[in-house]
Design an enzyme around this catalytic site. Structure first.
Site, PDB file in Angstrom:
ATOM      1  N   GLY A 147     -13.944  -5.047   2.447  1.00 37.21           N
ATOM      2  CA  GLY A 147     -12.850  -5.844   1.904  1.00 37.21           C
ATOM      3  C   GLY A 147     -12.667  -7.098   2.737  1.00 37.21           C
ATOM      4  CB  ALA A 148     -12.984 -10.423   2.478  1.00 34.18           C
ATOM      5  N   GLY A 149      -9.607  -9.095   2.138  1.00 35.14           N
ATOM      6  CA  GLY A 149      -8.232  -9.522   1.895  1.00 35.14           C
ATOM      7  C   GLY A 149      -7.439  -9.606   3.186  1.00 35.14           C
ATOM      8  CB  SER A 207     -10.119  -6.377   4.921  1.00 34.22           C
ATOM      9  OG  SER A 207      -9.986  -5.314   3.994  1.00 34.22           O
ATOM     10  N   GLY A 212       5.338  -6.101  11.152  1.00 35.82           N
ATOM     11  CA  GLY A 212       5.751  -7.386  10.612  1.00 35.82           C
ATOM     12  C   GLY A 212       5.032  -7.825   9.366  1.00 35.82           C
ATOM     13  CD  GLN A 213      -0.236  -6.333   6.491  1.00 35.12           C
ATOM     14  OE1 GLN A 213      -0.322  -5.283   7.100  1.00 35.12           O
ATOM     15  NE2 GLN A 213      -1.210  -6.791   5.738  1.00 35.12           N
ATOM     16  NE  ARG A 261       8.108  -0.915   1.239  1.00 33.38           N
ATOM     17  CZ  ARG A 261       9.016  -0.014   1.636  1.00 33.38           C
ATOM     18  NH1 ARG A 261       9.966   0.387   0.812  1.00 33.38           N
ATOM     19  NH2 ARG A 261       8.997   0.464   2.854  1.00 33.38           N
ATOM     20  CB  CYS A 318      -0.946   0.009   1.197  1.00 28.82           C
ATOM     21  SG  CYS A 318      -0.115   0.015   2.799  1.00 28.82           S
TER      22      CYS A 318
END
Length: 460
Positions: A192-194, A197, A115-116, A52, A50
């Site tokens: 959203g369900a990614g 989200s 950490g994501q 880079r 989101c």
């Protein structure tokens, strides 16, 4: 060939440019295919999050590589090259390795230590592998980046230097109040369900919201997420901890307007190219309500109209405001320890790559020596046909020992020298001194690459 990265991030470009340059999944695939079709690049992959967009490639020419990768980013992002160029950064060889390792550790994230990014790096590698655009260099690089990131999180308290983007965003919405206290009893709408989200929904569930509505273009995905959240201890994959099981249900996107009027907090992170919530949508939803409406927009490009900042009774936190808030976040002492880890790992990776670069030449040299031994033993057998099997074996073993002893010291030493900075030329020297066939060396390299590709694909 040499590692090159060309990209832009929240550190180099304003949100308005990042929004326009965002790459959809199919666009990323086309970008990689075109990258390999370009003359300077032998392999490549793209890291797109989101905040880079970075294109990694193994190139044979620096200036041509920079020009080609910059042009490709502009073409596929839809932002003109002249407009995009001032916001691009370029890293080459060891600096490119240092950059990716820093990214993997969360040092370059909007919220330091989150950490994501490790999951996103893993996805970038998987994309390159699936499209067969990531070869030995990028496989080794991204696998090592994942290990470095995990090491940083396990050996230091870098996690304390910042929170996940979701948690940090909710803290900004809570505006100084404990998030659990602020969220308790609230009704939430997650659009959203990614992965992002899902993480937001799980975080809200753990924080004590009473109801969660999941809206998604694919209703089945929203229903699966709602079912997980409703189960005691339900936690979507990729999040940590467990919730107590909240009241959660799924709706189609057409129901978002109605759900917006009932929600206290809204988190949106979709892959939509246009606005999901316009200013008019939000103004309509807050008419006649007393409770404030909290909006968290984690999408890039944005899902929620920035006009919401000016609507009374509405608090919007988006990527742009998160960037401003995180600039003031305190840096933990552990950041210095992570920087030390990154520096050590960059040096180790460089040494390993330089040593690996000479390995095909050493293998080719030993193969040539073995052929010479076999040829001389065959010639000796022709001149001394009366040798018995025991004598023949002893002579053969003696010749092999002599050759091995002569080659041992120089091959061990040349590997040591090649692993040091500036040691790339030793492979060329070895090929010249022993008049090695370049095609033989290349065939060893191709065999190593195929073996590495099979091995690395099995790790992800």
């Amino acid at each position: 060939m040499s590692l090159l990265v060309v990209g832009l991030s929240h550190r180099s470009a304003p949100v308005s440019i990042l929004e326009r340059a965002a790459l959809a999944a199919d666009t990323q695939a086309k970008l990689l295919q075109d990258t390999l079709a370009a003359e300077p690049a032998a392999e490549g992959t793209v890291l797109a999050t989101c905040n880079r967009i970075e294109l990694y490639a193994d190139v044979d020419k620096f200036h041509a590589g920079v020009a080609e990768l910059s042009t490709l980013l502009a073409q596929h992002s839809g932002v003109g090259l002249d407009e995009l160029t001032p916001y691009l950064y370029v890293h080459y060889e060891d600096r490119a390795v240092h950059h990716l390792f820093s990214v993997a550790c969360g040092l370059d994230s909007m919220v330091v230590g989150e950490g994501q990014i490790l999951g996103q790096i893993k996805d970038a590698l998987a994309l390159g592998q699936d499209l067969h655009t990531a070869g030995r260099l990028l496989n080794d690089l991204f696998q090592q980046a994942l290990r470095v990131g995990k090491r940083a999180h396990s050996e230091t308290g870098i996690d304390r230097a910042g929170q996940s983007l979701v948690t940090f965003g909710l803290e900004q919405l809570a505006d100084g109040t404990d998030v659990d206290t602020w969220a308790k009893g609230k009704k939430a709408l997650v659009i959203g369900a990614g992965s992002m989200s899902s993480l937001a929904a799980a975080t809200l569930a753990r924080s004590g919201v009473s109801d969660i509505v999941i809206a998604n273009r694919t209703l089945a995905r929203a229903e699966r997420l709602a079912q997980i959240l409703s189960e005691p201890g339900g936690t979507p994959r990729g999040s940590s901890g467990g919730g107590a099981g909240v009241s959660a249900h799924a709706v189609e996107m057409v129901a978002v307007g109605d759900e917006l009027t009932r929600a206290d907090v809204v988190v949106s992170c979709t892959g939509a190219t246009g606005l999901v919530l316009t200013g008019d949508d939000i103004e309509t939803a807050v008419q006649g309500r007393r409770a404030p409406l909290a909006l968290l927009d984690l999408a890039m490009p944005r899902d929620i109209d920035a006009a919401a900042h000016r609507i009374p009774g509405v608090r919007l936190v988006d990527i742009e405001s998160l960037a401003e808030a995180s600039a003031d976040a305190p840096m933990a002492a552990d950041v210095d320890r992570v920087r030390g880890i990154v520096a050590d790992e960059v040096a180790a990776f460089g040494a390993a790559q330089r040593a690996a670069h000479i390995t095909p030449t050493v293998v080719a040299l030993r193969t040539m020596a073995a052929d010479v031994v076999a040829g001389e033993v065959a010639r000796l057998e022709g001149r001394l046909p009366d040798l018995d099997d025991k004598q023949r074996a002893e002579i053969t073993q003696t010749v092999r020992r002599v050759v091995d002893k002569l080659l041992h010291a120089p091959t061990v030493r040349v590997k040591q020298l090649a692993s040091e900075p500036g040691g790339a030329g030793y492979a060329d020297a070895l090929r010249t001194l022993f008049d090695l066939d370049p095609e033989t060396v290349a065939s060893v390299s191709r065999a190593d690459l195929n073996d590495a590709d099979v091995k690395n694909r099995g790790r992800v």
